[in-house]
Design a protein around this motif. Structure first.
Motif, PDB file in Angstrom:
ATOM      1  N   THR A   1       0.885  -1.338  -0.150  1.00 28.66           N
ATOM      2  CA  THR A   1       0.200  -0.128  -0.243  1.00 28.66           C
ATOM      3  C   THR A   1       0.894   1.280   0.068  1.00 28.66           C
ATOM      4  N   ASN A   2       2.086   1.202   0.111  1.00 29.51           N
ATOM      5  CA  ASN A   2       2.940   2.357   0.285  1.00 29.51           C
ATOM      6  C   ASN A   2       4.164   2.475  -1.032  1.00 29.51           C
ATOM      7  N   LEU A   3       3.659   1.484  -1.938  1.00 31.36           N
ATOM      8  CA  LEU A   3       4.595   1.608  -3.260  1.00 31.36           C
ATOM      9  C   LEU A   3       4.851   2.936  -3.977  1.00 31.36           C
ATOM     10  N   PRO A   4       3.878   3.930  -3.990  1.00 36.08           N
ATOM     11  CA  PRO A   4       4.321   5.250  -4.560  1.00 36.08           C
ATOM     12  C   PRO A   4       5.390   5.868  -3.785  1.00 36.08           C
ATOM     13  N   GLU A   5       5.225   5.776  -2.286  1.00 34.28           N
ATOM     14  CA  GLU A   5       6.094   6.536  -1.617  1.00 34.28           C
ATOM     15  C   GLU A   5       7.607   5.585  -1.705  1.00 34.28           C
ATOM     16  N   ILE A   6       7.659   4.470  -1.895  1.00 36.56           N
ATOM     17  CA  ILE A   6       8.878   3.421  -1.999  1.00 36.56           C
ATOM     18  C   ILE A   6       9.374   4.156  -3.264  1.00 36.56           C
ATOM     19  N   ALA A   7       8.901   4.241  -4.309  1.00 33.60           N
ATOM     20  CA  ALA A   7       9.366   4.544  -5.729  1.00 33.60           C
ATOM     21  C   ALA A   7       9.820   6.064  -5.486  1.00 33.60           C
ATOM     22  N   ILE A   8       9.142   7.014  -4.950  1.00 36.65           N
ATOM     23  CA  ILE A   8       9.447   8.354  -4.742  1.00 36.65           C
ATOM     24  C   ILE A   8      10.630   8.411  -3.786  1.00 36.65           C
ATOM     25  N   THR A   9      10.945   7.816  -2.640  1.00 41.47           N
ATOM     26  CA  THR A   9      12.336   7.546  -2.047  1.00 41.47           C
ATOM     27  C   THR A   9      13.325   6.862  -2.905  1.00 41.47           C
ATOM     28  N   VAL A  10      13.148   6.195  -3.414  1.00 40.46           N
ATOM     29  CA  VAL A  10      14.289   5.329  -4.260  1.00 40.46           C
ATOM     30  C   VAL A  10      14.759   6.291  -5.345  1.00 40.46           C
TER      31      VAL A  10
END
Length: 359
Positions: free
Chosen positions: A55-64
């Motif tokens: 559920t936090n894939l968008p935030e993971i993508a942005i952080t990476v």
């Protein structure tokens, strides 16, 4: 990549990516619920961790993406700003209630209070870690980021244990006159609806995978185009990440949360928000490993301010879950109205901080 593009084109790309995250994020959440039901992941420790990551894939993508580009200000702002704005999503859920009753009155559960405490705990550790020296790093790891990750795993284990029963007078930890069906019943209903359509587990898993890839790709483009927009209009990366970017990545939580409330699975709706918020600071560890830099010791005043705002808003809802106010104002509980006012004041203060620091 986006530096030579005009502002209208950048805005169009940003809006398009936000739309993809909305649609793909909703599909991701729905298929995650179905898979959780079919694979019996609901209350298991591993299942909760998988759900938090999904559920936090968008935030993971942005952080990476931000860590690879060396733009850590956007990553930090998105993580801490995301916690604050995703807490405000609970206000929208409260307004969307079909019953004339506040969300926290129906959702009241000691398990949710445990989850709220976990959010507060990881944020306090993040604030404490900002005071450590930036040289305190070894093997691309910093003590603050590692402690946050360890604390999150312990907290998730405690939440999982609490969901199976608590040594209280009512061992379920659920308040009287709360939601009628058990937490997570909407997952089973989504699974039943999917089964009636003849959707196999393999097909659901493929849709999950496609939605995950689309979310990750859109998240990277969202961060890159957003960084270019912020630079073009002269807005600080932290401020943009904490407001506009965080709002865009919160769209799936808004849609799925309202859907859960409409299905009267109030506890799951609140749990998804608290669970996601508790996981977001774990991404500091990801940022440290990728960038090789101590992220939190370099935090700005606005970052610490945002962490404090997240703690404050979470505490308001924790109190609402314990005291269960029945009164509604403007179709929302007193706790939701308080959170809305505090968030508005908080964002005003954030602009003041950024202005005072030269933007």
């Amino acid at each position: 990549m986006f530096n030579g593009l005009s502002l209208p084109v950048l805005l169009a790309i940003f809006a398009g990516c936000a739309g993809v995250i909305w649609v793909a994020g909703v599909k991701l959440a729905d298929t995650t619920d179905i898979l959780a039901s079919r694979l019996h992941l609901g209350k298991a420790l591993g299942g909760i961790i998988v759900l938090a990551v999904a559920t936090n894939l968008p935030e993971i993508a942005i952080t990476v993406s931000a860590a690879l580009a060396g733009n850590l200000g956007v990553a930090v702002g998105n993580i801490l700003g995301g916690i604050a704005i995703q807490t405000v999503v609970l206000v929208a859920m409260d307004v969307a209630m079909t019953e004339r009753m506040p969300l926290t009155y129906r959702a009241a559960s000691l398990t949710l209070v445990v989850e709220a405490v976990l959010v507060v705990a990881v944020l306090i550790v993040a604030i404490m870690a900002t005071q450590l020296p930036g040289t305190l790093i070894a093997a691309r790891l910093t003590p603050g980021a590692v402690l946050i990750a360890v604390l999150w795993v312990i907290g998730v284990w405690l939440s999982s244990k609490a969901s199976k029963g608590l040594p209280w007078h009512d061992t379920s930890g659920t308040a009287p006159d709360g939601q009628e069906e058990p937490k997570g019943h909407s997952q089973a209903k989504k699974d039943d609806a999917s089964g009636r359509k003849g959707e196999s587990t393999v097909r659901v898993a493929l849709v999950f995978g496609a939605a995950a890839l689309a979310t990750l790709a859109a998240g990277v483009l969202l961060e890159r185009s957003g960084d270019a927009i912020a630079e073009t209009i002269g807005l600080s990366g932290v401020l943009f990440g904490a407001t506009v970017l965080a709002a865009a990545t919160s769209l799936p939580e808004l849609s799925t949360g309202i859907a859960s409330v409409r299905m009267k699975d109030y506890q799951l709706a609140v749990s998804d928000i608290f669970g996601g918020n508790a996981f977001l600071p774990v991404l500091f560890l990801v940022a440290v490993v990728i960038s090789g830099k101590a992220v939190l010791p370099d935090a700005q005043a606005s970052d610490i301010y945002l962490a404090g705002l997240g703690v404050l808003l979470t505490c308001v809802y924790a109190a609402g879950l314990i005291f269960r106010p029945k009164r509604q104002i403007l179709r929302m509980g007193i706790d939701s109205l308080t959170v809305l006012v505090l968030y508005a004041l908080g964002v005003g203060g954030l602009f003041a901080i950024s202005g005072g620091n030269g933007g």
